[in-house]
Design an enzyme around this catalytic site. Structure first.
Site, short mmCIF file in Angstrom:
data_model
loop_
_atom_site.label_atom_id
_atom_site.label_comp_id
_atom_site.label_asym_id
_atom_site.label_seq_id
_atom_site.Cartn_x
_atom_site.Cartn_y
_atom_site.Cartn_z
N ASP A 1 135.95 12.54 46.98
CA ASP A 1 137.28 12.52 47.62
C ASP A 1 138.23 13.55 47.01
O ASP A 1 138.08 13.96 45.87
CB ASP A 1 137.88 11.11 47.48
N GLU A 2 139.18 13.96 47.84
CA GLU A 2 140.39 14.67 47.41
C GLU A 2 140.12 15.88 46.52
O GLU A 2 140.64 15.98 45.41
CB GLU A 2 141.31 13.70 46.65
#
Ligand code: ACM
Length: 496
Positions: free
Chosen positions: A307-308
């Site tokens: 993620d991210e």
């Protein structure tokens, strides 16, 4: 006027029908959460007394039932032969986690195909036994989804083994079966890995706000796994790569493209860190970490995060995620990743975890097009670190405030167009701990939303309604008080 007359007439008819059928009072709902798939009231129940006996071919499950009833009510039962409460492995049709439960004048009987099914049924019986006069009932039950999880972030604030065990107890009481441990992030690395001493020497020594951090030795981690297993909860460890890696990068300079370790980080920004694409050390690191986690984890799944990431190109991102995924499969496990991992080539059998309710689901759709199944963790519904309302003393609000009815009132199978029941592995709540410092903070954000989301994951959609859930949930507060759980007294519930 005509509508008023019709209502009056209807009311009169209902009164006559009620009297004609023996003037039955509307029976109060049983306080069961998650609501079982089928509940039928029987004429007579029985009264549970101290010293009553539990009989089972599965002594561990029976012992845990006895312990649970004592924790909930103070009543002490005992293990033995010819008990009024029997747990039998004689319902092969019940499936892995299903069970049948009958309470009548003779006592209680739980039947299942597996010890796991008996354990799930025992949680239902515990809830019935909250008051000693146990009503007559026949329950036939099995879960809607196979994956009913809770993620605990032990990276932003570390939690010792005893706290994780307490969290497992709270999960298991509501029939959750997956503990996803978010073991690494920018602010801390929480698991010992042979050959990488900096991870525990440096990476584990920080947490958000500058506290001392901490980490699990292999023995600590095994003890968490054992304790969870005893409660039929599987541990899914997450090592978050290629981003959220400042703690690792700070621990071992050789992981950085320029060979220079950054400072440890104790703030709460995201997206700024990444492993070095194309470097041999990156591959060695991923192989060593995932090999160790595979060796320590009996469950099928390892979570590789994904993620991210803001620092890498799409190609660089995919290269590192695919290296991690290959290390998972090389060690005989299956991949779980946050939804962003759908932009990479996923091995067969992978799961992706939907979370980003502020953005589009394109990467989830790309994962599903590759054959992956989805774990539903919509931030605006099941991120337990979101505040209930603006007055909540801990938590964040970037996905909105989330009251208990927001956590309850949604259907996983209609959340994303084209991703129906058959593509969904299950539901998982997530407790990120940037603002969560104490166990009271943790419990305050978790209760009462954990039982609400447990029901989303377990109970058939057609049987669910918030008002009925609220009525079944409220009496449980007396048990939470006995457990010492600091719960949010939501205004949406009429508490006792
Ligand atoms: C996430 O909340 N970054 C998965």
């Amino acid at each position: 006027m005509r509508v008023v007359w019709r209502r009056l007439l209807l009311g009169l008819v209902m009164l006559v029908v009620a009297c004609g059928s023996g003037a039955q009072e509307e029976e109060p709902q049983l306080s069961l959460v998650p609501l079982p798939a089928s509940v039928t009231r029987l004429q007579n129940g029985f009264t549970l007394k101290a010293g009553d006996t539990v009989t089972s071919a599965e002594p561990s499950v029976a012992a845990q039932l006895i312990h649970g009833i004592e924790a909930d009510t103070g009543l002490e039962l005992k293990l033995g032969a010819k008990g009024r409460i029997r747990l039998d492995l004689d319902a092969p049709q019940a499936g892995t986690e299903g069970y049948e439960l009958t309470v009548d004048a003779d006592g209680a009987r739980i039947s299942a195909a597996t010890p796991e099914g008996l354990f799930r049924g025992a949680q239902t019986f515990r809830q019935l036994a909250r008051v000693p006069a146990i009503p007559g009932v026949r329950v036939s039950d099995r879960p809607r989804f196979a994956w009913r999880g809770a993620m605990l972030d032990v990276a932003r604030h570390f939690r010792p083994v005893a706290d994780v065990k307490r969290f497992v107890d709270l999960m298991a009481a509501y029939k959750l079966n997956v503990l996803h441990l978010h073991l690494t992030d920018d602010q801390g690395w929480r698991i010992a890995i042979p050959g990488w001493p900096g991870l525990t020497g440096i990476g584990a020594a920080t947490e958000v706000g500058g506290g001392p951090g901490g980490f699990y030795t292999a023995a600590d981690y095994r003890e968490i796994v054992r304790y969870a297993q005893e409660r039929f909860v599987r541990v899914v460890p997450e090592v978050d790569v290629p981003g959220h890696t400042n703690a690792a990068l700070a621990s071992h300079p050789e992981l950085n493209c320029d060979g220079v370790a950054p400072e440890p980080y104790t703030g709460i920004k995201v997206g700024f860190s990444a492993l070095c694409p194309g470097k041999a050390e990156t591959a060695r690191f991923l192989n060593d970490v995932l090999k160790e986690l595979a060796a320590l984890t009996p469950g099928h799944h390892l979570h590789i995060g994904g993620d991210e990431v803001e620092k890498l190109s799409e190609r660089e991102y995919a290269q590192i995620v695919e290296l991690a995924a290959q290390a998972v499969t090389a060690n005989g496990k299956e991949v779980v990743g946050w939804q962003e991992a759908g932009a990479t080539v996923l091995p067969a059998g992978s799961l992706v975890q939907y979370w980003q309710t502020n953005g589009g689901p394109e990467d989830v759709e790309r994962a599903v097009a590759q054959g992956a199944k989805v774990i539903m963790s919509p931030a605006s519904r099941v991120y337990l670190d979101m505040k209930y309302d603006d007055a909540t003393r801990v938590g964040q609000t970037w996905a909105g405030t989330t009251e208990i009815d927001d956590a309850y009132d949604w259907d996983p199978a209609t959340l994303i167009d084209g991703i129906g029941e058959d593509r969904i592995e299950g539901v998982e709540m997530a407790l990120w701990t940037e603002t969560v410092v104490t166990m009271d903070d943790l419990e305050h954000l978790t209760f009462p939303r954990l039982p609400a989301i447990a029901e989303v994951a377990w109970t058939p959609q057609s049987e669910r309604s918030f008002d009925a859930f609220a009525a079944r949930l409220a009496p449980m507060a007396t048990v939470w008080d006995r457990w010492g759980v600091d719960y949010h007294r939501s205004a949406r519930i009429t508490w006792p």
